[in-house]
Motif scaffolding. Structure first.
Motif, PDB file in Angstrom:
ATOM      1  N   GLY A  26       0.857  -1.333  -0.007  1.00  0.00           N
ATOM      2  CA  GLY A  26      -0.036  -0.004   0.035  1.00  0.00           C
ATOM      3  C   GLY A  26       0.752   1.306   0.013  1.00  0.00           C
ATOM      4  O   GLY A  26       2.201   1.065  -0.056  1.00  0.00           O
ATOM      5  N   PRO A  27       0.284   2.441  -0.166  1.00  0.00           N
ATOM      6  CA  PRO A  27      -1.235   2.842  -0.101  1.00  0.00           C
ATOM      7  C   PRO A  27      -1.686   2.098  -1.382  1.00  0.00           C
ATOM      8  O   PRO A  27      -1.242   2.266  -2.496  1.00  0.00           O
ATOM      9  CB  PRO A  27      -1.384   4.057  -0.102  1.00  0.00           C
ATOM     10  CG  PRO A  27      -0.044   4.815   0.390  1.00  0.00           C
ATOM     11  CD  PRO A  27       1.015   3.795  -0.286  1.00  0.00           C
ATOM     12  N   LYS A  29      -5.617   2.602  -3.755  1.00  0.00           N
ATOM     13  CA  LYS A  29      -6.962   3.319  -3.481  1.00  0.00           C
ATOM     14  C   LYS A  29      -8.038   2.365  -3.910  1.00  0.00           C
ATOM     15  O   LYS A  29      -7.970   1.616  -4.651  1.00  0.00           O
ATOM     16  CB  LYS A  29      -6.784   4.330  -4.955  1.00  0.00           C
ATOM     17  CG  LYS A  29      -8.143   5.237  -5.056  1.00  0.00           C
ATOM     18  CD  LYS A  29      -8.186   5.912  -6.504  1.00  0.00           C
ATOM     19  CE  LYS A  29      -7.061   6.881  -6.429  1.00  0.00           C
ATOM     20  NZ  LYS A  29      -7.275   7.808  -7.624  1.00  0.00           N
ATOM     21  N   THR A 152      -8.109   1.465   6.199  1.00  0.00           N
ATOM     22  CA  THR A 152      -8.680   2.389   5.428  1.00  0.00           C
ATOM     23  C   THR A 152      -8.556   3.921   5.863  1.00  0.00           C
ATOM     24  O   THR A 152      -9.203   3.949   7.059  1.00  0.00           O
ATOM     25  CB  THR A 152      -9.828   1.974   4.565  1.00  0.00           C
ATOM     26  OG1 THR A 152      -9.732   0.594   4.158  1.00  0.00           O
ATOM     27  CG2 THR A 152     -10.143   2.929   3.569  1.00  0.00           C
ATOM     28  N   ASP A 156      -7.872  11.932   5.534  1.00  0.00           N
ATOM     29  CA  ASP A 156      -6.574  12.180   4.947  1.00  0.00           C
ATOM     30  C   ASP A 156      -5.742  11.788   6.244  1.00  0.00           C
ATOM     31  O   ASP A 156      -6.030  12.100   7.416  1.00  0.00           O
ATOM     32  CB  ASP A 156      -5.858  13.497   4.618  1.00  0.00           C
ATOM     33  CG  ASP A 156      -6.585  13.807   3.172  1.00  0.00           C
ATOM     34  OD1 ASP A 156      -6.948  12.817   2.208  1.00  0.00           O
ATOM     35  OD2 ASP A 156      -6.474  14.856   2.969  1.00  0.00           O
ATOM     36  N   CYS A 163      -0.417   9.856  11.407  1.00  0.00           N
ATOM     37  CA  CYS A 163      -0.318   8.522  10.346  1.00  0.00           C
ATOM     38  C   CYS A 163       0.278   7.326  10.953  1.00  0.00           C
ATOM     39  O   CYS A 163       1.005   7.136  12.032  1.00  0.00           O
ATOM     40  CB  CYS A 163       0.119   8.784   9.044  1.00  0.00           C
ATOM     41  SG  CYS A 163       2.001   9.111   9.164  1.00  0.00           S
ATOM     42  N   MET A 227      -1.326   8.834   4.032  1.00  0.00           N
ATOM     43  CA  MET A 227      -2.314   8.073   2.987  1.00  0.00           C
ATOM     44  C   MET A 227      -3.347   9.348   2.701  1.00  0.00           C
ATOM     45  O   MET A 227      -3.760  10.126   3.527  1.00  0.00           O
ATOM     46  CB  MET A 227      -2.895   6.911   3.513  1.00  0.00           C
ATOM     47  CG  MET A 227      -2.210   5.522   3.449  1.00  0.00           C
ATOM     48  SD  MET A 227      -3.105   4.274   3.803  1.00  0.00           S
ATOM     49  CE  MET A 227      -3.214   4.233   5.548  1.00  0.00           C
ATOM     50  N   GLU A 231      -7.669   5.831   0.643  1.00  0.00           N
ATOM     51  CA  GLU A 231      -6.720   4.514   0.392  1.00  0.00           C
ATOM     52  C   GLU A 231      -6.604   3.924   1.598  1.00  0.00           C
ATOM     53  O   GLU A 231      -7.025   4.041   2.529  1.00  0.00           O
ATOM     54  CB  GLU A 231      -5.235   5.412   0.114  1.00  0.00           C
ATOM     55  CG  GLU A 231      -5.298   6.096  -1.060  1.00  0.00           C
ATOM     56  CD  GLU A 231      -3.773   6.739  -1.147  1.00  0.00           C
ATOM     57  OE1 GLU A 231      -3.540   7.159  -2.479  1.00  0.00           O
ATOM     58  OE2 GLU A 231      -3.049   6.953  -0.278  1.00  0.00           O
ATOM     59  N   CYS A 232      -6.129   2.592   1.264  1.00  0.00           N
ATOM     60  CA  CYS A 232      -5.936   1.481   2.392  1.00  0.00           C
ATOM     61  C   CYS A 232      -4.514   0.877   2.368  1.00  0.00           C
ATOM     62  O   CYS A 232      -3.650   1.186   1.254  1.00  0.00           O
ATOM     63  CB  CYS A 232      -6.834   0.391   2.233  1.00  0.00           C
ATOM     64  SG  CYS A 232      -6.297  -1.023   1.153  1.00  0.00           S
ATOM     65  N   VAL A 233      -4.096   0.464   3.534  1.00  0.00           N
ATOM     66  CA  VAL A 233      -2.901  -0.276   3.254  1.00  0.00           C
ATOM     67  C   VAL A 233      -3.227  -1.664   3.923  1.00  0.00           C
ATOM     68  O   VAL A 233      -4.067  -1.943   5.034  1.00  0.00           O
ATOM     69  CB  VAL A 233      -1.726   0.314   4.228  1.00  0.00           C
ATOM     70  CG1 VAL A 233      -2.381   0.243   5.909  1.00  0.00           C
ATOM     71  CG2 VAL A 233      -0.420  -0.531   4.472  1.00  0.00           C
TER      72      VAL A 233
END
Length: 318
Positions: A26-27, A29, A152, A156, A163, A227, A231-233
Motif C-alpha cells: 500500500g497505499p 486506492k 482504510t 487524510d 499517520c 495516505m 486509500e488503504c494499506v
C-alpha cells in the motif's frame, strides 16, 4: 458496468512477492477522495443510531469505545466496505479462496492525542488476556498466526494528524508475548513519552509484553505511511506497527477503519462469550463473522449471513 472496468483485483506475482517480503502493501486506492468523503459523511450520520448495533452502548471502555466494534453488522456502507472487491480480491491472494472478516474497528486520532506504541498482534490476547483468534496447530504446536488487517483512511492520514508507522519485514518474528499481562491505567493516556515521542496503547504500555525487557524497537527501520482519504494499506498484524502523535490543528482529525481477515479454518473467539479489554467489555451473543470469499466448510465459527439491517453478505467466488 463499463466494458473495460477492472473486475479482478488479485495481487500480481510481483505484488505478492513484495507483500511476502515486507509484510504489507500500500497505499492502494479503494475509493476516490470525493467518494470517500461522501461515504464517511453518511456513515457518521448513521453511527449514533445504535438500535441494531450488536453491542450495547454501555459496554464502552474508559477510552476506546469497544461497543463500536463490528459496526459493519448494522451500517450498510460498512457492510459494503468489508465486501469491497478491491479489498477482498487482494486478501484472497494472500490467505486463499475461503476468507472471513472477523472484526472491524475505528481508529480515530484527535488533536493532542498520543501516538500508538509499537506493537504486534498474533492472537489478539494482548489486552483481553484471552486469544481472540487461533490458527490450526502444526505438529501439535500452536501455529504462528495473526490476521490480515486492511486499514482504510476515511480521512487524510498525515504526519501531523498521526499517520501509521510500519517496519517492513518484521512480520515473521514476534518480539512480544501476548500471554503476559499489561496493566490498564487510563490516567497514563497522553502522559508518557518513549524515546522523545508521546506514545501509549489506549491505557496500556505495550512494553510490558516484550519478551526481552531490555529490547527496543529499531526505529531506523520504520517509515511513516501517509495516505489520502479512500486509500488503504494491507498488512499482517504481526508486522511491527505504530502511529505518530497528533500534532496538527484543532480542526484536523484522523479517522482510520480497520477490517481484519483470516481463513475460514481459523477459530474466532475460541471458548469465550465475552471480550473484556480497555476497561470495558462486550457480549458476543449477537456476534457473527462474515464470509467474504469462498465458503465455510469447517463450521467452527458463528457466521452472519446478512447484517442486522438485512444487507446480504454474498461471498466473492472465482
Amino acid at each position: 458496468m463499463k466494458i473495460n472496468e477492472q473486475t479482478d483485483f488479485r495481487l500480481s506475482s510481483e505484488e505478492l512477492e513484495k507483500f511476502e517480503r515486507d509484510g504489507f502493501i500500500g497505499p492502494i486506492k479503494i475509493y476516490e477522495p470525493e467518494e470517500m468523503e461522501e461515504r464517511w459523511d453518511a456513515i457518521r450520520r448513521r453511527l449514533p443510531n445504535r438500535s441494531r448495533a450488536i453491542y450495547p452502548v454501555d459496554a464502552h471502555g474508559a477510552v476506546t469505545n469497544i461497543s463500536n466494534y463490528d459496526r459493519h453488522l448494522d451500517v450498510d456502507l460498512l457492510s459494503e466496505h468489508i465486501m469491497n472487491e478491491r479489498i477482498v480480491d487482494r486478501v484472497v491472494s494472500i490467505l486463499g479462496p475461503d476468507v472471513l472478516c472477523w472484526r472491524t474497528e475505528f481508529f480515530p486520532k484527535y488533536p493532542g492525542d498520543e501516538g500508538t506504541d509499537w506493537h504486534q498482534a498474533s492472537t489478539f490476547a494482548n489486552a483481553s488476556k484471552k486469544p481472540q483468534i487461533m490458527w490450526p496447530s502444526e505438529e501439535g504446536r500452536p501455529s504462528f498466526g495473526g490476521t490480515i488487517t486492511v486499514w482504510t483512511a476515511f480521512t487524510d492520514s498525515t504526519l501531523e494528524n498521526g499517520c501509521l508507522q510500519l517496519m517492513p519485514g518484521t512480520h515473521r518474528h514476534m518480539n512480544y508475548d501476548e500471554s503476559l499481562a499489561m496493566d490498564y491505567d487510563p490516567d497514563a493516556i497522553n502522559g508518557r513519552e518513549k524515546d522523545g515521542v508521546k506514545r501509549g496503547f489506549f491505557g496500556y504500555d505495550y512494553r510490558q509484553l516484550q519478551k526481552d525487557p531490555n529490547w527496543k524497537p529499531d526505529e531506523s527501520q520504520a517509515f511513516p505511511l501517509v495516505m489520502k482519504k479512500g486509500e488503504c494499506v494491507i498488512f499482517w498484524s504481526t508486522l511491527m506497527h505504530a502511529s505518530l502523535p497528533h500534532t496538527g490543528g484543532s480542526k484536523d482529525y484522523r479517522m482510520g477503519f480497520a477490517a481484519r481477515y483470516v481463513p475460514t479454518q481459523v477459530q474466532v473467539y475460541p471458548g469465550t462469550e465475552t471480550v473484556a479489554e480497555y476497561g470495558g467489555g462486550i457480549p458476543l451473543d449477537n456476534y457473527g463473522a462474515v464470509v467474504v470469499a469462498g465458503e465455510d466448510t469447517y463450521g467452527i465459527n458463528r457466521i452472519a449471513k446478512e447484517s442486522r439491517t438485512g444487507f446480504p453478505f454474498t461471498p466473492r467466488r472465482f
